[in-house]
Design a protein around this motif. Structure first.
Motif, PDB file in Angstrom:
ATOM      1  N   ALA A 366       0.829  -1.207   0.000  1.00  0.00           N
ATOM      2  CA  ALA A 366       0.000   0.000   0.000  1.00  0.00           C
ATOM      3  C   ALA A 366       0.868   1.264   0.000  1.00  0.00           C
ATOM      4  N   SER A 367       1.964   1.232   0.749  1.00  0.00           N
ATOM      5  CA  SER A 367       2.859   2.394   0.800  1.00  0.00           C
ATOM      6  C   SER A 367       3.506   2.642  -0.558  1.00  0.00           C
ATOM      7  N   ALA A 368       3.950   1.571  -1.204  1.00  0.00           N
ATOM      8  CA  ALA A 368       4.531   1.705  -2.543  1.00  0.00           C
ATOM      9  C   ALA A 368       3.496   2.246  -3.528  1.00  0.00           C
ATOM     10  N   ALA A 369       2.259   1.798  -3.377  1.00  0.00           N
ATOM     11  CA  ALA A 369       1.194   2.278  -4.264  1.00  0.00           C
ATOM     12  C   ALA A 369       0.949   3.775  -4.064  1.00  0.00           C
ATOM     13  N   ILE A 370       1.001   4.244  -2.820  1.00  0.00           N
ATOM     14  CA  ILE A 370       0.820   5.673  -2.544  1.00  0.00           C
ATOM     15  C   ILE A 370       1.934   6.486  -3.192  1.00  0.00           C
ATOM     16  N   VAL A 371       3.159   6.004  -3.062  1.00  0.00           N
ATOM     17  CA  VAL A 371       4.298   6.716  -3.649  1.00  0.00           C
ATOM     18  C   VAL A 371       4.173   6.768  -5.168  1.00  0.00           C
ATOM     19  N   LEU A 372       3.782   5.655  -5.784  1.00  0.00           N
ATOM     20  CA  LEU A 372       3.613   5.636  -7.238  1.00  0.00           C
ATOM     21  C   LEU A 372       2.479   6.551  -7.679  1.00  0.00           C
ATOM     22  N   ALA A 373       1.424   6.640  -6.864  1.00  0.00           N
ATOM     23  CA  ALA A 373       0.321   7.560  -7.173  1.00  0.00           C
ATOM     24  C   ALA A 373       0.794   9.010  -7.094  1.00  0.00           C
ATOM     25  N   LEU A 374       1.666   9.302  -6.117  1.00  0.00           N
ATOM     26  CA  LEU A 374       2.230  10.646  -6.011  1.00  0.00           C
ATOM     27  C   LEU A 374       3.073  10.985  -7.238  1.00  0.00           C
ATOM     28  N   VAL A 375       3.848  10.007  -7.682  1.00  0.00           N
ATOM     29  CA  VAL A 375       4.676  10.214  -8.873  1.00  0.00           C
ATOM     30  C   VAL A 375       3.793  10.483 -10.092  1.00  0.00           C
ATOM     31  N   ARG A 376       2.736   9.723 -10.209  1.00  0.00           N
ATOM     32  CA  ARG A 376       1.847   9.892 -11.356  1.00  0.00           C
ATOM     33  C   ARG A 376       1.161  11.257 -11.352  1.00  0.00           C
ATOM     34  N   LYS A 377       0.812  11.747 -10.157  1.00  0.00           N
ATOM     35  CA  LYS A 377       0.082  13.009 -10.055  1.00  0.00           C
ATOM     36  C   LYS A 377       0.999  14.219 -10.075  1.00  0.00           C
ATOM     37  N   GLY A 379       4.683  14.010 -10.480  1.00  0.00           N
ATOM     38  CA  GLY A 379       5.969  13.839 -11.133  1.00  0.00           C
ATOM     39  C   GLY A 379       7.091  13.664 -10.116  1.00  0.00           C
ATOM     40  N   GLY A 380       8.319  13.869 -10.559  1.00  0.00           N
ATOM     41  CA  GLY A 380       9.462  13.726  -9.664  1.00  0.00           C
ATOM     42  C   GLY A 380       9.699  12.292  -9.242  1.00  0.00           C
ATOM     43  N   ALA A 381       9.649  11.381 -10.201  1.00  0.00           N
ATOM     44  CA  ALA A 381       9.759   9.964  -9.891  1.00  0.00           C
ATOM     45  C   ALA A 381      11.054   9.640  -9.150  1.00  0.00           C
ATOM     46  N   ALA A 382      12.182  10.113  -9.642  1.00  0.00           N
ATOM     47  CA  ALA A 382      13.471   9.781  -9.038  1.00  0.00           C
ATOM     48  C   ALA A 382      13.537  10.265  -7.601  1.00  0.00           C
ATOM     49  N   ALA A 383      13.117  11.517  -7.358  1.00  0.00           N
ATOM     50  CA  ALA A 383      13.210  12.100  -6.017  1.00  0.00           C
ATOM     51  C   ALA A 383      12.282  11.385  -5.041  1.00  0.00           C
ATOM     52  N   ARG A 384      11.049  11.122  -5.446  1.00  0.00           N
ATOM     53  CA  ARG A 384      10.077  10.537  -4.514  1.00  0.00           C
ATOM     54  C   ARG A 384      10.376   9.069  -4.219  1.00  0.00           C
ATOM     55  N   ILE A 385      10.684   8.309  -5.254  1.00  0.00           N
ATOM     56  CA  ILE A 385      10.985   6.887  -5.029  1.00  0.00           C
ATOM     57  C   ILE A 385      12.279   6.733  -4.240  1.00  0.00           C
ATOM     58  N   THR A 386      13.269   7.551  -4.559  1.00  0.00           N
ATOM     59  CA  THR A 386      14.535   7.491  -3.809  1.00  0.00           C
ATOM     60  C   THR A 386      14.317   7.874  -2.356  1.00  0.00           C
ATOM     61  N   ALA A 387      13.531   8.918  -2.112  1.00  0.00           N
ATOM     62  CA  ALA A 387      13.260   9.342  -0.737  1.00  0.00           C
ATOM     63  C   ALA A 387      12.562   8.229   0.048  1.00  0.00           C
ATOM     64  N   TRP A 436       3.410  12.000   1.126  1.00  0.00           N
ATOM     65  CA  TRP A 436       2.101  12.477   0.669  1.00  0.00           C
ATOM     66  C   TRP A 436       1.813  13.865   1.217  1.00  0.00           C
ATOM     67  N   ARG A 437       2.108  14.105   2.488  1.00  0.00           N
ATOM     68  CA  ARG A 437       1.864  15.412   3.088  1.00  0.00           C
ATOM     69  C   ARG A 437       2.792  16.476   2.490  1.00  0.00           C
ATOM     70  N   GLU A 438       4.036  16.099   2.216  1.00  0.00           N
ATOM     71  CA  GLU A 438       4.969  17.037   1.584  1.00  0.00           C
ATOM     72  C   GLU A 438       4.471  17.436   0.195  1.00  0.00           C
ATOM     73  N   ALA A 439       3.959  16.435  -0.545  1.00  0.00           N
ATOM     74  CA  ALA A 439       3.443  16.742  -1.873  1.00  0.00           C
ATOM     75  C   ALA A 439       2.202  17.629  -1.805  1.00  0.00           C
TER      76      ALA A 439
END
Length: 442
Positions: A366-377, A379-387, A436-439
């Motif tokens: 579920a956490s990975a899914a939230i992060v991927l949803a943030l990336v989709r909405k 952007g910033g895939a490298a920064a968010r997934i790395t973080a 999610w809150r940062e985004a």
């Protein structure tokens, strides 16, 4: 500032930290010895035995080594065995040299015969308590807590105070989580320990409750140090981690050592992961250094106990104790057939409890899914997934490295060792909430 000046500054900073760490470690070793010696000198075995006798007659003192609690926890999840051994430490040897008592840490209960709880009950009821089993491998710092309280208060009062300390530490931890992750995040951090582990029963086992209370309390100081100390990375945080590890060894019976360093690293990463991949990995390396300092403090304190024991009891006593430890470790590892990552598997699915494993797997997914949803909405895939990965990785390394280092112990005691593995579901959840809150806040 040129490269040469930067190198010189780094060397000065490293030397300062090294000298400070050495000084703190020596001071802590002296303090541990002095504190235990003073406690043994000022407390009365007769009063302690009298209070334990009353508890035995009232049957509030554990009668069996592994009873079943009203919440259904049994075995190592209701580890009265350890409490009975701990209550018998240095009980009945008041006439011996106080420093020898600290070094030898003899217990009035045995690991053979009728078991430590039955031995303790029989001894305090008859008034014939004598130490007959040397337990020099640990500091047994909790004996100061037991002896001070049992010298002035009944056993049930001590247990009430222990429960209050345990729940107070959890509340303090929840407040720090709430401060960083905001509304209702503390529920995700606390609830799994009660729903899927034994935290309802833990206050009934004083040795476990004290160790866990200290782990949550010390880890929860991390955000306060970061917020209130200027340049905490230079000296304050490493020395804090060192002291936290050493003090945990002083109190500990090898009860969930990875819990505190994993939480310290997580609190640090939650506040220092930055906005770029490079920042995240730099922070992760520093978090790993904090974990290293915590374990360094833990092992230095342990070495100091062995050295103190050798200086008073002689090297032969230490060699005999080590031979017993390694022999038992090898026998346990062979009996349980624990291979590489075998202990990790046993604690991810303790007692084949698939709800426990299911929670961890579902939380990670579920956490990975939230992060991927943030990336989709956003952007910033490298920064968010790395973080996300950088926030989780140091804590996971702290847990698994210890479990595999102490493979036989971790496999044998999965009933309580598995508590730490709940962080592998809690930390990804909180990391995803943080991102999610940062985004959302831009």
């Amino acid at each position: 500032m040129g490269p040469g000046d930067k190198l010189a500054a780094l060397v000065r900073k490293t030397l300062r930290l090294a000298f400070a760490s050495a000084g703190v470690s020596i001071a802590l070793g002296v303090f541990f010895i002095g504190f235990l010696a003073l406690t043994l000198s000022l407390t009365s075995d007769a009063r302690i035995i009298a209070n334990l006798r009353q508890a035995s007659i009232a049957e509030t003192l554990p009668q069996h080594s592994y009873p079943t609690s009203i919440f259904g926890h049994s075995g190592h999840q209701f580890d009265a065995y350890t409490d009975c051994v701990a209550l018998g430490i240095n009980l009945g040897n008041e006439g011996e040299n106080v420093f020898r008592r600290v070094a030898e840490s003899s217990t009035a209960t045995r690991e053979t015969g009728n078991g430590p709880c039955r031995e303790l009950n029989d001894g305090v009821r008859s008034g014939q308590v004598s130490t007959d089993y040397g337990y020099l491998r640990f500091w047994h710092g909790y004996q100061a807590y037991f002896r001070i309280l049992l010298s002035v208060a009944p056993f049930d009062t001590m247990m009430r105070i222990t429960a209050l300390l345990f729940f107070s530490a959890l509340i303090f931890f929840a407040l720090q989580v709430q401060g960083i992750f905001r509304r209702w995040a503390w529920v995700a951090a606390i609830l799994p320990f009660f729903a899927l582990s034994d935290f309802l029963t833990v206050p009934m086992v004083a040795t476990h409750a004290l160790s866990l209370a200290w782990a949550f309390f010390t880890a929860s100081l991390t955000p306060l140090i970061i917020q209130r100390v200027r340049n905490p990375e230079d000296l304050a945080l490493p020395l804090f981690a060192l002291v936290a590890g050493a003090s945990y060894n002083f109190l500990n019976f090898l009860i969930n050592p990875p819990l505190a360093p994993a939480l310290i690293a997580f609190f640090y990463m939650a506040q220092r992961h930055g906005n770029e991949p490079r920042d995240a990995w730099r922070a992760a390396l520093y978090a790993l250094m904090l974990i290293g300092f915590w374990y360094a403090g833990f092992f230095i304190a342990w070495i100091e106990k062995w050295a103190f024991a050798a200086s008073l009891l002689g090297p032969d006593a230490v060699r005999a104790e080590l031979a017993q430890i390694f022999g038992k470790y090898a026998t346990t590892q062979q009996r349980l057939a624990v291979n590489f990552l075998g202990a990790t598997r046993r604690n991810l699915i303790p007692g084949w409890n698939w709800y426990f494993f299911g929670y961890i797997a579902a939380s990670c997914a579920a956490s990975a899914a939230i992060v991927l949803a943030l990336v989709r909405k956003h952007g910033g895939a490298a920064a968010r997934i790395t973080a996300f990965c950088a926030i989780c990785a140091p804590s996971f390394i702290a847990i698994i490295s210890w479990i595999e280092l102490a493979r036989a112990h971790s496999a044998e005691h999965s009933g309580f060792v598995s508590r730490t593995f709940l962080l592998m579901g809690i930390i990804p959840t909180l990391a995803a909430i943080r991102l999610w809150r940062e985004a959302r806040n831009g």
